[in-house]
Every structure is written in structure tokens, then in C-alpha cells.
Scaffold this active site. Structure first.
Site, PDB file in Angstrom:
ATOM      1  N   SER A 166       0.859  -1.201   0.069  1.00  0.00           N
ATOM      2  CA  SER A 166       0.184  -0.074  -0.037  1.00  0.00           C
ATOM      3  C   SER A 166       0.600   1.412  -0.102  1.00  0.00           C
ATOM      4  CB  SER A 166      -0.933   0.155   1.194  1.00  0.00           C
ATOM      5  OG  SER A 166      -2.089   0.810   0.937  1.00  0.00           O
ATOM      6  N   ASP A 187      -9.855  -5.973  -3.245  1.00  0.00           N
ATOM      7  CA  ASP A 187      -9.472  -4.817  -2.495  1.00  0.00           C
ATOM      8  C   ASP A 187     -10.611  -3.594  -2.402  1.00  0.00           C
ATOM      9  OD1 ASP A 187      -8.039  -2.574  -1.682  1.00  0.00           O
ATOM     10  OD2 ASP A 187      -6.070  -3.538  -2.185  1.00  0.00           O
ATOM     11  N   HIS A 224      -7.177  -6.205   0.845  1.00  0.00           N
ATOM     12  CA  HIS A 224      -6.111  -5.327   1.119  1.00  0.00           C
ATOM     13  C   HIS A 224      -5.338  -5.747   2.205  1.00  0.00           C
ATOM     14  CE1 HIS A 224      -4.232  -1.345   0.043  1.00  0.00           C
ATOM     15  NE2 HIS A 224      -4.016  -1.110   1.317  1.00  0.00           N
TER      16      HIS A 224
END
EC number: 3.1.2.12
Length: 275
Positions: A145, A221, A254
Site C-alpha cells: 500500500s 481490495d 487489502h
């Protein structure tokens, strides 16, 4: 340096150290995994950069990477995601301030004094690692991320410093998405030209290249459509003739459940470059 934690795992040692970081003007913690290495042979180092809200703890307790680092005989270093301490500027929101350093060098106050994470990851931390642990001088970098953004930017701008780069669910065009716009406005000011040096998509458009990059992205995600811009990045790389291996995974989100599912493949990928 001061040893804070030490745990045996998969025959090696998972350690957490604290040190006074000159670049950041505060005490910082970082985690280092040392595989069983009785002959003290010099080993390659993989740097892992974590995402928003994380510390050095998330990756070492949730991903299960140690099994693969032991198998492939690589050292893995996981720093914190920002400067820390009562004297370090912060924000009440999760996506700015402590836990949200974005791996850049801030130029705006009150952030500029401490938020120099780009220089810390590029220079001070590797110097510390190579002075205190049995390394062979070869480095790779990966992250998740916000940390995937950091890994790609550092690798693109410093091709000679990193043998390889990979990312899970990276923020690929931070200049164009809410997370990046908020952080860059605060840390770098409103001049968007200054933002481009910390934007992987923009760097590739400017002609920066790496030998190759590997990206894994979950299709469930929640941030994929609004914050990550993976499809746009694939097209940017195609136009620039930048090799990139992007793999989409049905059903994955995620979280660290996704990272744990594929971290072994990333460790194996980097290990080939670190021999």
C-alpha cells in the site's frame, strides 16, 4: 542501538532494535530477521515498507515471512512507517502524521524537521544495517500500500541501490488519489510539480526505469478503484516500455491475509537477485 525484542523463529532470530535516527531527529524502531547462519556468511537484505497506521510490528507478526527468509537465507529489515515521539508533529487522522510518513522528505512545516523518511530508508537505515549485521552489500525492496508506493519510488529513483523491487497493493499514482493528495499537500505544499518525484507513475513517464517489478493486487481490495490505480499504471508501463509483472488475485482484499498468501513468492523472487 538497543535491542528491544528477540524471538527464535524458523531457526533464525526475529529482533527489534531502537536507535537515535539523525535523519528524523527522534528514536526509531526497526525489525530485522536474521536467518540461521552459523558461518556468519554475508547475506543479501530485503527491506519491507509497511502501509498506513503500521509500525515495525505488523509485518513481523502477521505475514509469516520468516519461514521463507530462513529458507532462502536472506536478511529482512522492516522499519517503522514514520518518525515517532511526543515531540514529533502528528494529526488526528489515520492517513497523516505518525504512521503515515509516505516515504518522502517533507519540505513544509511543521513536518519538515522530522518527516525525512525517504532519506532515512535510502541512507541512514542501510548504513546502520550494513555496519552491524553480516550483509553482502546487495539490497532489494518491497512494501504494501503506502509502503508499496515507497518501495517503487525508491527503486525507480535509485536503480543502482536496489537489485529488485516488488509490491502488494501499492498506491501507484499518489498525486491523483485522495490519500496522496492529502499527504503531499501537507508534507510538500500545493505545488504539484514537487509531488511528481514521489509518484511512481510520474517517474516512469519521466523516463525512470528498473530492470523489472512485480506487483500483486487483490480484486476484492476496497481501495482498488479509488486509491491504487493499478490498471492505469499497467498502461503507463506499456507506453514507456517498462517491464512489469502485475498479477490480480480473485477474492483477496487489502489485508495481511493477502500478503501472507503470497509473501513466499516475493521472498523467492528477491532472493534470486541477492545471491
Amino acid at each position: 542501538m538497543k535491542l528491544i525484542e528477540q524471538h527464535q523463529i524458523f531457526g533464525g532470530s526475529q529482533q527489534v532494535w531502537a536507535h537515535n535516527a539523525q535523519t528524523l531527529q527522534c528514536e526509531m524502531k526497526f525489525a530485522v530477521y536474521l536467518p540461521n547462519n552459523p558461518e556468519n556468511r554475508p547475506l543479501g537484505v530485503i527491506y519491507w515498507l509497511s502501509g498506513l497506521t503500521c509500525t515495525e510490528q505488523n509485518f513481523i507478526t502477521k505475514s509469516g515471512f520468516q519461514r521463507y527468509a530462513a529458507e532462502h537465507q536472506v536478511i529482512v529489515v522492516a522499519p517503522d512507517t514514520s518518525p515517532r515521539g511526543e515531540q514529533v508533529p502528528n494529526d488526528a487522522a489515520y492517513d497523516l502524521g505518525q504512521g503515515a510518513g509516505f516515504y518522502l522528505n517533507a519540505t513544509e512545516q511543521p513536518w519538515a524537521t522530522n518527516y525525512q523518511m525517504y532519506d532515512y530508508i535510502l541512507n541512514e537505515l542501510p548504513d546502520l544495517i550494513e555496519a552491524n549485521f553480516p550483509t553482502n552489500g546487495k539490497r532489494s525492496i518491497m512494501g504494501h500500500s503506502m509502503g508499496g508506493h515507497g518501495a517503487l519510488v525508491l527503486a525507480l529513483r535509485n536503480r543502482e541501490r536496489y537489485q529488485s523491487v516488488s509490491a502488494f497493493s501499492p498506491i501507484l499514482s499518489p498525486s491523483l488519489v485522495p490519500w496522496g493528495e492529502k499527504a503531499f499537500s501537507a508534507y510538500l505544499g500545493e505545488d504539484r510539480e514537487k509531488w511528481q518525484q514521489y509518484d511512481a507513475s510520474s517517474l516512469i513517464q519521466q523516463g525512470y526505469k528498473v530492470q523489472g517489478m512485480r506487483i500483486d493486487q487483490g480484486l476484492e481490495d476496497e481501495f482498488l478503484p479509488t486509491q491504487l490505480r493499478t490498471e492505469d499504471f499497467i498502461e503507463t508501463c506499456r507506453v514507456a516500455n517498462q517491464p512489469v509483472d502485475v498479477r490480480f488475485h480473485k477474492g483477496y482484499d487489502h489485508s495481511y491475509y493477502f500478503i501472507a498468501s503470497f509473501i513466499g513468492e516475493h521472498i523467492a523472487y528477491h532472493a534470486e537477485f541477492l545471491k
